[in-house]
Design an enzyme around this catalytic site. Sequence first.
Site, PDB file in Angstrom:
ATOM      1  N   ARG A 176     -10.409 -11.389   1.706  1.00 19.84           N
ATOM      2  CA  ARG A 176     -11.232 -12.460   1.140  1.00 19.84           C
ATOM      3  C   ARG A 176     -10.510 -13.807   1.167  1.00 19.84           C
ATOM      4  NH1 ARG A 176     -11.677  -9.095  -4.360  1.00 19.84           N
ATOM      5  NH2 ARG A 176     -11.280  -7.446  -2.850  1.00 19.84           N
ATOM      6  N   ASP A 211      -7.712  -3.128  10.422  1.00 18.12           N
ATOM      7  CA  ASP A 211      -8.197  -4.142   9.487  1.00 18.12           C
ATOM      8  C   ASP A 211      -8.661  -5.430  10.193  1.00 18.12           C
ATOM      9  OD1 ASP A 211      -8.887  -4.510   6.853  1.00 18.12           O
ATOM     10  OD2 ASP A 211      -6.969  -5.395   6.264  1.00 18.12           O
ATOM     11  N   LYS A 231       0.847  -1.198   0.000  1.00 21.06           N
ATOM     12  CA  LYS A 231       0.000   0.000   0.000  1.00 21.06           C
ATOM     13  C   LYS A 231       0.881   1.248   0.000  1.00 21.06           C
ATOM     14  CE  LYS A 231      -4.047  -1.773   2.509  1.00 21.06           C
ATOM     15  NZ  LYS A 231      -5.053  -1.516   1.456  1.00 21.06           N
TER      16      LYS A 231
HETATM   17  N1  BES Z   1      -8.311  -3.686   4.202  1.00 20.36           N
HETATM   18  C1  BES Z   1      -8.421  -3.266   2.861  1.00 20.36           C
HETATM   19  C2  BES Z   1      -9.698  -2.497   2.570  1.00 20.36           C
HETATM   20  C3  BES Z   1      -9.754  -1.095   3.093  1.00 20.36           C
HETATM   21  C4  BES Z   1      -9.100  -0.085   2.440  1.00 20.36           C
HETATM   22  C5  BES Z   1     -10.536  -0.796   4.180  1.00 20.36           C
HETATM   23  C6  BES Z   1      -9.205   1.212   2.906  1.00 20.36           C
HETATM   24  C7  BES Z   1     -10.652   0.489   4.638  1.00 20.36           C
HETATM   25  C8  BES Z   1      -9.988   1.498   4.003  1.00 20.36           C
HETATM   26  C9  BES Z   1      -8.398  -4.473   1.929  1.00 20.36           C
HETATM   27  O1  BES Z   1      -7.621  -5.531   2.346  1.00 20.36           O
HETATM   28  C10 BES Z   1      -7.855  -4.007   0.634  1.00 20.36           C
HETATM   29  O2  BES Z   1      -6.715  -3.639   0.603  1.00 20.36           O
HETATM   30  N2  BES Z   1      -8.671  -4.042  -0.409  1.00 20.36           N
HETATM   31  C11 BES Z   1      -8.273  -3.596  -1.680  1.00 20.36           C
HETATM   32  C12 BES Z   1      -8.826  -4.565  -2.696  1.00 20.36           C
HETATM   33  C13 BES Z   1      -8.259  -4.359  -4.077  1.00 20.36           C
HETATM   34  C14 BES Z   1      -6.792  -4.745  -4.099  1.00 20.36           C
HETATM   35  C15 BES Z   1      -9.040  -5.216  -5.033  1.00 20.36           C
HETATM   36  C16 BES Z   1      -8.855  -2.199  -1.893  1.00 20.36           C
HETATM   37  O3  BES Z   1      -9.955  -1.937  -1.434  1.00 20.36           O
HETATM   38  O4  BES Z   1      -8.155  -1.382  -2.468  1.00 20.36           O
HETATM   39 ZN    ZN Z   2      -7.343  -5.694   4.349  1.00 26.64          ZN
HETATM   40 MN    MN Z   3      -5.612  -5.323   1.716  1.00 26.91          MN
END
Ligand code: BES
Ligand code: ZN
Ligand code: MN
Length: 499
Positions: free
Chosen positions: A357, A294, A283
């Site tokens: 997931r 998370d 990230k």
């Molecule tokens: N934990 C994150 C989702 C998230 C992001 C929650 C920002 C709250 C705020 C999750 O694991 C994630 O990184 N999801 C990605 C999925 C993508 C790679 C398809 C996302 O939402 O960017």
């Molecule tokens: Zn996550």
């Molecule tokens: Mn993630």
Amino acid sequence: MTLKFTLAADAPEAAAVPCIVVGVYEDRVLTPSATRVDDRAGGALKRLIESGDATGKIGSTTVLFGLPGVAAPRVVLAGLGEQKKFDAAAFNRAASESARVLKSLPIDSAISYLTEVEVPGRDAAWKLRTAALAADAQAYRYTATFKPKEKPKTPQLEAIAFAAASAAGDRTTKRALAEAGAIANGVRFARELGNLPPNICNPAYIATQAKKLADEHAGVTIEVLEREDMQKLGMGSLLGVAQGAAHAPKLIVLRWQGAGDKVKPYALVGKGITFDSGGISLKPGAGMEEMKFDMCGAAGVLGTFLAAVELKLALNLVCIVPAVENMPDGNAYRPSDILTSMSGLTIEVLNTDAEGRLILCDALTYAQKFEPQVIIDAATLTGACVVALGKFASGLMTRDDELAEELLASGNLTMDRAWRLPLWDDYQQSLESGFADVANIGGKYAGAITAACFLSRFVNGCRWAHLDIAGTAWDEGRKGFATGRPVPLLTQYLIDRCA
Ligand code: BES
Ligand code: ZN
Ligand code: MN
């Protein structure tokens, strides 16, 4: 410790407490208790309104000290907004803002008379519960990781009483306070776990907290699966995510037997990523610290479990928490890896940041071993859900209309609202992979839905709903704390199943 909730039948002018709360509408109409206080105090409240110092605007508050003829040294006058627009949301807001003021005052207890006001469509029990939960949410203080302070010199809010016909209460009001107390405990549990930093709150820590919960409550059993146990079960997807982390993964399974052995349990599954760096699909740095939250799905289902057990709900409950850290490392899983899940389905990893997931799918497969009548998962699953719904509503995805209605109703009642998004088969095709049964990400659109579509492939013929709490589980910013959502929604759902 949560606030202590009680009832009070004292007349507002005579209540011998450090502070009382009364209300005024924007139309300059005083509530009955405010009127009594005003009469005793020679019109002090009315003068304050006429001078424009108190507006009655929803969310506004004015603190008065030393009113003549009033026993309580402090009176909080809470704005209720326009009387004809007064509704459940306004009540919640007034209860919350007045509690914010109470917390700031040097007092240990107060009586709120706001429960006397009519809220269209809501009964006395609802008002009590809502006011109590709003007060407790405001009273919460995060202290765990500060240098221990000397005992505070001024008193701190510890108890709040609500105006009622009798201080003893009848059956329904007692039940309302018991429910409020249990939900408040669950919310506090979830908030505290959520707020802790990931160098403390790692998978083993969550397992320890769950064990403590089991030890402290009769009728609760716990099992914690270790990496080797999960290997034997073939949880290749969960273990793939865990591969890059120094902290070993845990799969926590709590059970509550509140009904007969043959009664099928409700299953709650919560995403417990104790820190989500994104893994090899790292990230960006800005805001990464928020990814300590998370594990709020895990915290939410554990808090709900705690509330259900405290209420000794007459149902069977299984609470499953996959607790894993998502880190980049020489041994970490990578984009293009193929994982074999416990269900047998193979998964092509196209982004290691879509890890939630991947731990949930194995947890969902495991949950089905208990032959649950319903499975509900809660997860901070996608940023896309925050884009779609913002910070007010959790995303609800299910194919089961009845289950959707039930969950939406529980959210509306507890002011912990969800909004349904479709889970049509049309969206499934975006998960196609040339190398495995399914890919772990969809295309560029509808990210919250395609994430739910991924999960749906691991739930076979069981009633199931998914709550994406990415927007609702914590507040943004330097002082953004975990909210404890969706503990109120989920606990209410379970309470209603026992009615
Ligand atoms: N934990 C994150 C989702 C998230 C992001 C929650 C920002 C709250 C705020 C999750 O694991 C994630 O990184 N999801 C990605 C999925 C993508 C790679 C398809 C996302 O939402 O960017
Ligand atoms: Zn996550
Ligand atoms: Mn993630």
